[in-house]
Scaffold this motif. Structure first.
Motif, PDB file in Angstrom:
ATOM      1  N   GLY A 257     -14.507   9.206  -1.066  1.00  0.00           N
ATOM      2  CA  GLY A 257     -13.503   8.176  -0.548  1.00  0.00           C
ATOM      3  C   GLY A 257     -13.826   7.833   0.817  1.00  0.00           C
ATOM      4  O   GLY A 257     -14.867   8.072   1.240  1.00  0.00           O
TER       5      GLY A 257
ATOM      6  N   ALA B  33      -2.569  -1.005   3.503  1.00  0.00           N
ATOM      7  CA  ALA B  33      -3.417  -0.908   2.616  1.00  0.00           C
ATOM      8  C   ALA B  33      -4.704  -0.040   2.656  1.00  0.00           C
ATOM      9  O   ALA B  33      -5.843  -0.312   2.075  1.00  0.00           O
ATOM     10  CB  ALA B  33      -3.628  -2.378   1.940  1.00  0.00           C
ATOM     11  N   GLY B  34      -4.589   1.039   3.941  1.00  0.00           N
ATOM     12  CA  GLY B  34      -5.953   1.729   4.001  1.00  0.00           C
ATOM     13  C   GLY B  34      -7.277   0.910   4.284  1.00  0.00           C
ATOM     14  O   GLY B  34      -6.797  -0.254   5.093  1.00  0.00           O
TER      15      GLY B  34
ATOM     16  N   GLY C 147       0.758  -1.062  -0.178  1.00  0.00           N
ATOM     17  CA  GLY C 147       0.092  -0.014   0.196  1.00  0.00           C
ATOM     18  C   GLY C 147       0.966   1.272   0.027  1.00  0.00           C
ATOM     19  O   GLY C 147       1.585   1.542   1.000  1.00  0.00           O
ATOM     20  N   GLY C 148       0.676   2.093  -1.212  1.00  0.00           N
ATOM     21  CA  GLY C 148       1.605   3.209  -1.456  1.00  0.00           C
ATOM     22  C   GLY C 148       0.649   4.542  -0.995  1.00  0.00           C
ATOM     23  O   GLY C 148       0.761   5.388  -2.033  1.00  0.00           O
ATOM     24  N   GLY C 149       0.188   4.703   0.203  1.00  0.00           N
ATOM     25  CA  GLY C 149      -0.476   5.960   0.204  1.00  0.00           C
ATOM     26  C   GLY C 149       0.412   6.595   1.289  1.00  0.00           C
ATOM     27  O   GLY C 149       1.678   6.396   1.385  1.00  0.00           O
ATOM     28  N   VAL C 150      -0.077   7.433   2.130  1.00  0.00           N
ATOM     29  CA  VAL C 150       0.632   8.472   2.968  1.00  0.00           C
ATOM     30  C   VAL C 150       1.416   7.690   3.803  1.00  0.00           C
ATOM     31  O   VAL C 150       2.551   7.673   4.314  1.00  0.00           O
ATOM     32  CB  VAL C 150      -0.117   9.665   3.684  1.00  0.00           C
ATOM     33  CG1 VAL C 150       0.548  10.157   4.859  1.00  0.00           C
ATOM     34  CG2 VAL C 150      -0.639  10.540   2.636  1.00  0.00           C
TER      35      VAL C 150
ATOM     36  N   GLY D 107     -10.517   9.183   9.726  1.00  0.00           N
ATOM     37  CA  GLY D 107     -10.770  10.436   9.109  1.00  0.00           C
ATOM     38  C   GLY D 107      -9.711  11.320   9.353  1.00  0.00           C
ATOM     39  O   GLY D 107      -9.723  12.632   8.999  1.00  0.00           O
TER      40      GLY D 107
ATOM     41  N   SER E  25      -5.751   8.879   0.151  1.00  0.00           N
ATOM     42  CA  SER E  25      -4.676   9.927   0.094  1.00  0.00           C
ATOM     43  C   SER E  25      -5.117  11.184  -0.842  1.00  0.00           C
ATOM     44  O   SER E  25      -4.326  12.048  -0.584  1.00  0.00           O
ATOM     45  CB  SER E  25      -3.149   9.576   0.265  1.00  0.00           C
ATOM     46  OG  SER E  25      -3.027   8.468   1.359  1.00  0.00           O
TER      47      SER E  25
ATOM     48  N   VAL F  96      -1.687  -7.206  -4.732  1.00  0.00           N
ATOM     49  CA  VAL F  96      -1.604  -8.455  -3.702  1.00  0.00           C
ATOM     50  C   VAL F  96      -2.879  -9.283  -3.613  1.00  0.00           C
ATOM     51  O   VAL F  96      -3.627  -8.461  -3.047  1.00  0.00           O
ATOM     52  CB  VAL F  96      -1.009  -8.192  -2.259  1.00  0.00           C
ATOM     53  CG1 VAL F  96      -0.721  -9.491  -1.522  1.00  0.00           C
ATOM     54  CG2 VAL F  96       0.616  -7.393  -2.429  1.00  0.00           C
TER      55      VAL F  96
ATOM     56  N   GLN G 166     -17.218  12.760   1.451  1.00  0.00           N
ATOM     57  CA  GLN G 166     -17.460  13.710   0.316  1.00  0.00           C
ATOM     58  C   GLN G 166     -16.738  14.593   0.419  1.00  0.00           C
ATOM     59  O   GLN G 166     -16.901  15.637   1.339  1.00  0.00           O
ATOM     60  CB  GLN G 166     -18.905  13.489   0.039  1.00  0.00           C
ATOM     61  CG  GLN G 166     -19.540  12.107  -0.007  1.00  0.00           C
ATOM     62  CD  GLN G 166     -21.072  12.144  -0.196  1.00  0.00           C
ATOM     63  OE1 GLN G 166     -21.354  12.388  -1.381  1.00  0.00           O
ATOM     64  NE2 GLN G 166     -21.629  12.147   0.652  1.00  0.00           N
ATOM     65  N   LEU G 167     -16.474  15.297  -0.748  1.00  0.00           N
ATOM     66  CA  LEU G 167     -15.687  16.758  -0.977  1.00  0.00           C
ATOM     67  C   LEU G 167     -16.176  17.188  -2.382  1.00  0.00           C
ATOM     68  O   LEU G 167     -16.308  16.224  -3.053  1.00  0.00           O
ATOM     69  CB  LEU G 167     -14.507  16.551  -0.874  1.00  0.00           C
ATOM     70  CG  LEU G 167     -13.624  16.935   0.393  1.00  0.00           C
ATOM     71  CD1 LEU G 167     -12.005  16.997  -0.122  1.00  0.00           C
ATOM     72  CD2 LEU G 167     -13.727  18.311   0.846  1.00  0.00           C
TER      73      LEU G 167
ATOM     74  N   GLY H 267      -6.090  10.628   9.034  1.00  0.00           N
ATOM     75  CA  GLY H 267      -4.988   9.994   8.475  1.00  0.00           C
ATOM     76  C   GLY H 267      -3.930  10.739   7.730  1.00  0.00           C
ATOM     77  O   GLY H 267      -2.786  10.207   7.477  1.00  0.00           O
ATOM     78  N   VAL H 268      -4.335  12.094   7.406  1.00  0.00           N
ATOM     79  CA  VAL H 268      -3.226  12.768   6.688  1.00  0.00           C
ATOM     80  C   VAL H 268      -2.578  13.460   7.910  1.00  0.00           C
ATOM     81  O   VAL H 268      -1.361  13.529   7.839  1.00  0.00           O
ATOM     82  CB  VAL H 268      -3.948  13.693   5.636  1.00  0.00           C
ATOM     83  CG1 VAL H 268      -3.111  14.894   5.342  1.00  0.00           C
ATOM     84  CG2 VAL H 268      -4.425  12.966   4.417  1.00  0.00           C
TER      85      VAL H 268
ATOM     86  N   GLY I 295      -6.766  17.521   3.324  1.00  0.00           N
ATOM     87  CA  GLY I 295      -5.452  17.796   3.337  1.00  0.00           C
ATOM     88  C   GLY I 295      -5.310  18.819   4.727  1.00  0.00           C
ATOM     89  O   GLY I 295      -4.269  19.319   4.654  1.00  0.00           O
TER      90      GLY I 295
END
Ligand SMILES: Cc1cc2nc3c(=O)[nH]c(=O)nc-3n(C[C@H](O)[C@H](O)[C@H](O)COP(=O)(O)OP(=O)(O)OC[C@H]3O[C@@H](n4cnc5c(N)ncnc54)[C@H](O)[C@@H]3O)c2cc1C
Length: 381
Positions: free
Chosen positions: A306, A201-202, A9-12, A333, A43, A173, A224-225, A335-336, A48
């Protein structure tokens, strides 16, 4: 070949863990990401906002440490989109003014700048907020900033690559197979072996761990945004209105992100509506207009949704789940603002360099626990 560590998992969170791993001196670290690019899921969808959380001493530390990661990524990459120092104005009606004052006091005690503003001060500084009631109270936190989590993750990923990180992008994976002395990682096209695996993997983390017979108490929920366009621009910091729970985040001189649309039920990360729903779009437009008349002229550019990961006690799930298998997820909510620190901690736990027993991912079994919004000001008391 056996990798010392595979991160999935390649997020933040995963990219921060990967940089920590190569900096710790590991020679063979592999990051596997299902998408062709870095940080394209939660992410990429976040507002943000980075603000200091003072619900728990851990949160104070994690946000402080994450701020350092963001500052460092900005300095390393020179990508100015990583971080904008807007400051944040939180608004409360008289019913919740005492809570806002309490938050201000908690922040100051934690060494963080915070000021209470009255209506006049808010009007003088941000006249665009022309629809506020005269009995509004504001909390100004000038050190709060906005980050671009995708730009951050890419910068950190590049730095980790420079220091020896290996990567498989566009590779999902399928199955994890823990054994007594290693873990087999099954992808579509290949089968890899690692001394240990860290799952970042979020909101897919539970599904992926299920393939190894492991169940963690994680329930993905939908947030939502929208992005509004102001043709003639505007002058605002980040704004969070407690009465409507709407938050606004500047996104360049003409675009403003506006959000509130949390849906507190469980969603499948492989199958959910990724655009804003009609109810959200109707409400967000009305709610923004109630803060500023200028929004009457704004156009809707786009909307998206998301997933965030809910946990029974709203604390992250971070630690060992099987022989040689570790996980870090359960952002709730936030995680950034905490993700870089939690990615670092997860890597240190996987390498045996740190402990986090209070975050044991198996501290509660999976159940259909009620999904609750991250935290509220009431939680600070
Ligand atoms: C609309 C919205 C607004 C938000 N606003 C904020 C905010 O203002 N501030 C804040 O702090 N937080 C915010 N958040 C929360 C924040 O986005 C998340 O907490 C954070 O992005 C989580 O990062 P992550 O790395 O854990 O997950 P992700 O970014 O989702 O990364 C997980 C990665 O794992 C990959 N993956 C999954 N399964 C596999 C597999 N089997 N094989 C290989 N790769 C796999 C995925 O492709 C993904 O790239 C918001 C979230 C949403 C949805």
């Amino acid at each position: 070949m056996k990798y010392e560590l595979i991160i999935i998992g390649g997020g933040v969170w995963g990219c921060s863990a990967a940089l920590t791993a190569v900096r710790a001196g590991l020679q063979s670290v592999l990051l596997i990401e299902a998408n062709p690019g870095i940080a394209q899921e939660s992410s990429a969808k976040a507002g943000g906002i980075v603000t200091d959380l003072v619900w728990h001493q851990d949160d104070v530390r994690w946000v402080r440490r994450s701020r350092q990661f963001y500052e460092e990524a900005l300095a390393l990459s020179g990508d100015s989109s990583i971080l904008q120092r807007y400051g944040m104005l939180t608004l409360a009606d008289p019913d919740r003014a005492a809570l806002l004052r309490m938050r201000a006091q908690n922040l100051v005690e934690a060494g963080i700048q915070a000021e209470i503003w009255d209506y006049r001060h808010i009007q003088d500084t941000y006249p665009e907020l022309d629809r506020l009631a005269p009995d509004v109270t504001g909390l100004w936190t000038p050190e709060d900033f906005h980050v671009n989590p995708t730009a951050y993750s890419q910068a950190v990923f590049q730095e980790a690559r420079r220091q020896g990180l290996q990567a498989r992008l566009g590779s999902r994976v399928k199955v994890l197979e823990p054994r007594s002395n290693e873990v087999i990682v099954h992808c579509a096209e290949e089968r890899l072996t690692a001394e240990r695996v860290l799952v970042t993997a979020g909101t897919w983390s539970r599904k992926l761990l299920n393939t190894a017979g492991i169940d963690i108490p994680l329930r993905p929920y939908r947030v939502q945004l929208s992005s509004l366009n102001f043709a003639d621009g505007y002058h605002l910091p980040m704004v969070w209105d407690l009465a409507s729970d709407v938050y606004l985040v500047p996104d360049g001189p003409h675009n403003l992100l506006a959000g509130d649309g949390t849906r507190l039920s469980e969603f499948n990360p492989d199958n959910y509506q990724t655009t804003g729903d009609d109810e959200f779009l109707a409400n967000i437009a009305d709610q923004t207009v109630q803060l500023m008349s200028l929004a009457e002229t704004a156009g809707l550019r786009s909307s998206w949704a998301g997933l965030c990961g809910g946990t029974p006690d709203r604390r992250p799930l971070l630690g060992q789940v099987a022989e040689k298998v570790f996980v870090a997820t359960g952002d709730q909510g936030f995680g950034v603002m905490r993700g870089p620190a939690l990615g670092e901690l997860a890597c240190q736990v996987a390498l045996g360099q740190a402990q986090a027993p209070q975050l044991d991912p198996l501290r509660q079994p999976y159940s259909e626990f009620p999904i609750r919004p991250g935290f509220t000001l009431e939680d600070e008391i």
